[in-house]
Design an enzyme around this catalytic site. Structure first.
Site, PDB file in Angstrom:
ATOM      1  N   SER A   1      -2.270   2.530  10.463  1.00  0.00           N
ATOM      2  CA  SER A   1      -2.059   3.337   9.261  1.00  0.00           C
ATOM      3  C   SER A   1      -1.366   4.649   9.576  1.00  0.00           C
ATOM      4  O   SER A   1      -1.291   5.081  10.729  1.00  0.00           O
ATOM      5  CB  SER A   1      -3.408   3.625   8.580  1.00  0.00           C
ATOM      6  OG  SER A   1      -3.967   2.441   8.059  1.00  0.00           O
TER       7      SER A   1
ATOM      8  N   TYR B   1      -9.199   6.649  -4.726  1.00  0.00           N
ATOM      9  CA  TYR B   1      -8.723   7.840  -4.038  1.00  0.00           C
ATOM     10  C   TYR B   1      -9.352   9.096  -4.644  1.00  0.00           C
ATOM     11  O   TYR B   1      -9.618  10.073  -3.950  1.00  0.00           O
ATOM     12  CB  TYR B   1      -7.203   7.954  -4.122  1.00  0.00           C
ATOM     13  CG  TYR B   1      -6.466   7.343  -2.962  1.00  0.00           C
ATOM     14  CD1 TYR B   1      -6.876   7.550  -1.648  1.00  0.00           C
ATOM     15  CD2 TYR B   1      -5.344   6.559  -3.172  1.00  0.00           C
ATOM     16  CE1 TYR B   1      -6.199   6.987  -0.588  1.00  0.00           C
ATOM     17  CE2 TYR B   1      -4.655   5.988  -2.117  1.00  0.00           C
ATOM     18  CZ  TYR B   1      -5.085   6.202  -0.833  1.00  0.00           C
ATOM     19  OH  TYR B   1      -4.408   5.641   0.216  1.00  0.00           O
ATOM     20  N   ALA B   2      -9.566   9.064  -5.964  1.00  0.00           N
ATOM     21  CA  ALA B   2     -10.131  10.234  -6.624  1.00  0.00           C
ATOM     22  C   ALA B   2     -11.537  10.528  -6.103  1.00  0.00           C
ATOM     23  O   ALA B   2     -11.888  11.684  -5.835  1.00  0.00           O
ATOM     24  CB  ALA B   2     -10.158  10.006  -8.134  1.00  0.00           C
TER      25      ALA B   2
ATOM     26  N   ARG C   1       2.998   0.713   3.407  1.00  0.00           N
ATOM     27  CA  ARG C   1       3.466  -0.547   3.986  1.00  0.00           C
ATOM     28  C   ARG C   1       3.627  -1.626   2.919  1.00  0.00           C
ATOM     29  O   ARG C   1       2.971  -1.616   1.883  1.00  0.00           O
ATOM     30  CB  ARG C   1       2.530  -1.041   5.076  1.00  0.00           C
ATOM     31  CG  ARG C   1       1.157  -1.488   4.620  1.00  0.00           C
ATOM     32  CD  ARG C   1       0.317  -2.033   5.785  1.00  0.00           C
ATOM     33  NE  ARG C   1       0.164  -1.048   6.831  1.00  0.00           N
ATOM     34  CZ  ARG C   1       0.751  -1.126   8.026  1.00  0.00           C
ATOM     35  NH1 ARG C   1       1.509  -2.149   8.321  1.00  0.00           N
ATOM     36  NH2 ARG C   1       0.562  -0.183   8.918  1.00  0.00           N
TER      37      ARG C   1
ATOM     38  N   THR D   1       0.840  -1.199   0.000  1.00  0.00           N
ATOM     39  CA  THR D   1       0.000   0.000   0.000  1.00  0.00           C
ATOM     40  C   THR D   1       0.871   1.244   0.000  1.00  0.00           C
ATOM     41  O   THR D   1       2.086   1.164  -0.141  1.00  0.00           O
ATOM     42  CB  THR D   1      -0.916   0.026   1.236  1.00  0.00           C
ATOM     43  OG1 THR D   1      -0.144   0.412   2.380  1.00  0.00           O
ATOM     44  CG2 THR D   1      -1.544  -1.333   1.482  1.00  0.00           C
ATOM     45  N   CYS D   2       0.234   2.382   0.200  1.00  0.00           N
ATOM     46  CA  CYS D   2       0.962   3.645   0.174  1.00  0.00           C
ATOM     47  C   CYS D   2       1.925   3.803   1.338  1.00  0.00           C
ATOM     48  O   CYS D   2       2.781   4.677   1.301  1.00  0.00           O
ATOM     49  CB  CYS D   2      -0.020   4.814   0.156  1.00  0.00           C
ATOM     50  SG  CYS D   2      -1.164   4.821   1.546  1.00  0.00           S
TER      51      CYS D   2
END
Length: 412
Positions: free
Chosen positions: A111, A195-196, A49, A46-47
């Protein structure tokens, strides 16, 4: 046995995680193919990890050491010198601690932004990717599915914040000091993924009205129509007109060639991993760049409302109790089913009808229910040995030890 090698923003540089994310897609398949003791693998990148979850054959001498080296070996050919950095910073987790870690990660409690919403979907996508690659296993399936259930319990019972938390919202919080009135700020969104959508919701909540979207895959028109924003077809011109540029795509990297050097103040926010914006963009006159590393330094770590960690702990205890009780439950059910089949054989010889057979099968289910409940209760209380001893004393039933097989049978 379950094993996890984890490297996160807490102990590993973002650039390293960035490079790993570019090559991690085949890691699970490589592990299963190269090592016979790896029954299954699910890789989460992920962003903030990288984690490799494995199911290992038992018994093994020093299984955690073997698994750690296997993961590092699978990465070494792709990330070169970064493998040494991962070796120094990554944490190895084994046994029931893996379940605790997975449930906690899935719930967003580990997170960058505590309570982050996106991580839950990323965890489940990792499982789906493993299914597609054929690398998952029964134990990993059960753990990941129950992680999703635990996350729903956390969201339902703990104070995670009415609006939720996300990297997009945190990034906009950081941009707030540079914005006098969101309604006057032209915003460009590069990318049309999950995410958008989150980012648009966060922008609109702040009062932004001039929001545009660009997609390198040609999806901008449909996305814009769905979310009530404006589609752009020329990235360079769209950036020229914007004062805030937010990227959330895996399809395109913005470089200095895309940015007009006219000294107009622009804030670029890179939410992507791998990076969506070349760091050199931050050197262009008038440009300020926020990337995940900088966002991570400012990420607030609020205490979650009462109950979040307690809910996770309870879910872990329930999961492990049910898993440990599975062999005893299978033993009870098998004993009753064997007795049932013997009796049905005699009834069929005597010409009994279907109603009698259905009644006996129902009776078998009723007889199995209470012992199954008691098995889970004794497992949760740490007294499973007493229950198994009682089965052997009363019924002469010996509990099987093949956990994978008994878990499948108990679920039937």
């Amino acid at each position: 046995m379950l094993f996890c090698l984890t490297a996160s923003h807490r102990n590993t540089e973002f650039d390293v995680l960035d490079r790993i994310s570019r090559v991690s897609e085949s890691t699970g398949a490589d592990l299963v193919a190269a090592h016979s003791f790896v029954r299954g693998a699910v890789v989460l990148s992920t962003c903030n990890r990288f984690e490799a979850y494995l199911e290992l054959d038992e018994p093994l001498a020093a299984p955690a050491t073997l698994a750690r080296e296997a993961v590092l070996e699978a990465l070494a050919g792709s990330i070169g010198d970064d493998a040494a950095l991962i070796r120094d910073s990554a944490e190895a987790i084994a046994g029931d601690d893996v379940v605790q870690h997975l449930f906690t990660v899935s719930s967003g409690l580990h997170s960058m932004v505590v309570g982050e919403e996106e991580i839950t979907g990323q965890v489940q996508r990792a499982l789906r990717d493993a299914r597609t690659a054929g690398t998952t296993s029964p134990a990993l399936e059960q753990a990941f599915q129950r992680a999703a259930h635990a996350t729903r319990e956390v969201r339902a019972t703990a104070d995670m914040g009415a609006a939720g938390r996300s990297l997009a919202r945190l990034a906009l919080d950081l941009a707030e000091s540079r914005v006098s009135d969101w309604a006057d700020v032209p915003v460009l969104l590069v990318g049309t993924g999950s995410y958008a959508a989150t980012t648009i919701a966060a922008l609109q909540a702040r009062g932004a009205t001039d929001v545009r979207v660009y997609s390198a895959t040609g999806r901008a028109q449909r996305f814009a129509a769905r979310y009530g924003v404006r589609a752009e077809s020329d990235l360079r011109e769209a950036i020229r007109a914007a004062r805030l540029v937010i990227t959330c795509t895996t399809r395109y990297v913005i470089t200095t060639d895309d940015v007009v050097a006219d000294a107009a103040p622009r804030l670029f926010v890179d939410l992507g991993l791998p990076r969506n914006i070349d760091p050199e963009v931050g050197t262009v006159d008038g440009v300020e760049l926020l990337d995940l590393e900088l966002i991570g330094r400012h990420a607030a770590l609020p205490e979650l409302g009462a109950g979040a960690h307690e809910v996770v702990g309870s879910a872990v205890a329930t999961f492990t109790a049910e898993r440990d009780a599975a062999p005893a439950i299978v033993a009870v059910r098998t004993h009753i089913q064997d007795a049932l089949e013997a009796e049905l054989g005699r009834l069929r010889t005597d010409g009994s009808d279907a109603r009698a057979e259905a009644a006996l099968r129902h009776l078998a289910g009723v007889l199995s229910h209470t012992p199954s409940v008691r098995a889970r209760e004794f497992a949760a209380a740490g007294r499973l040995g007493e229950f198994e001893a009682a089965l052997e004393t009363v019924f002469g039933v010996t509990v099987a030890t093949d956990r994978a097989a008994t878990q499948r049978d108990a679920a039937c």
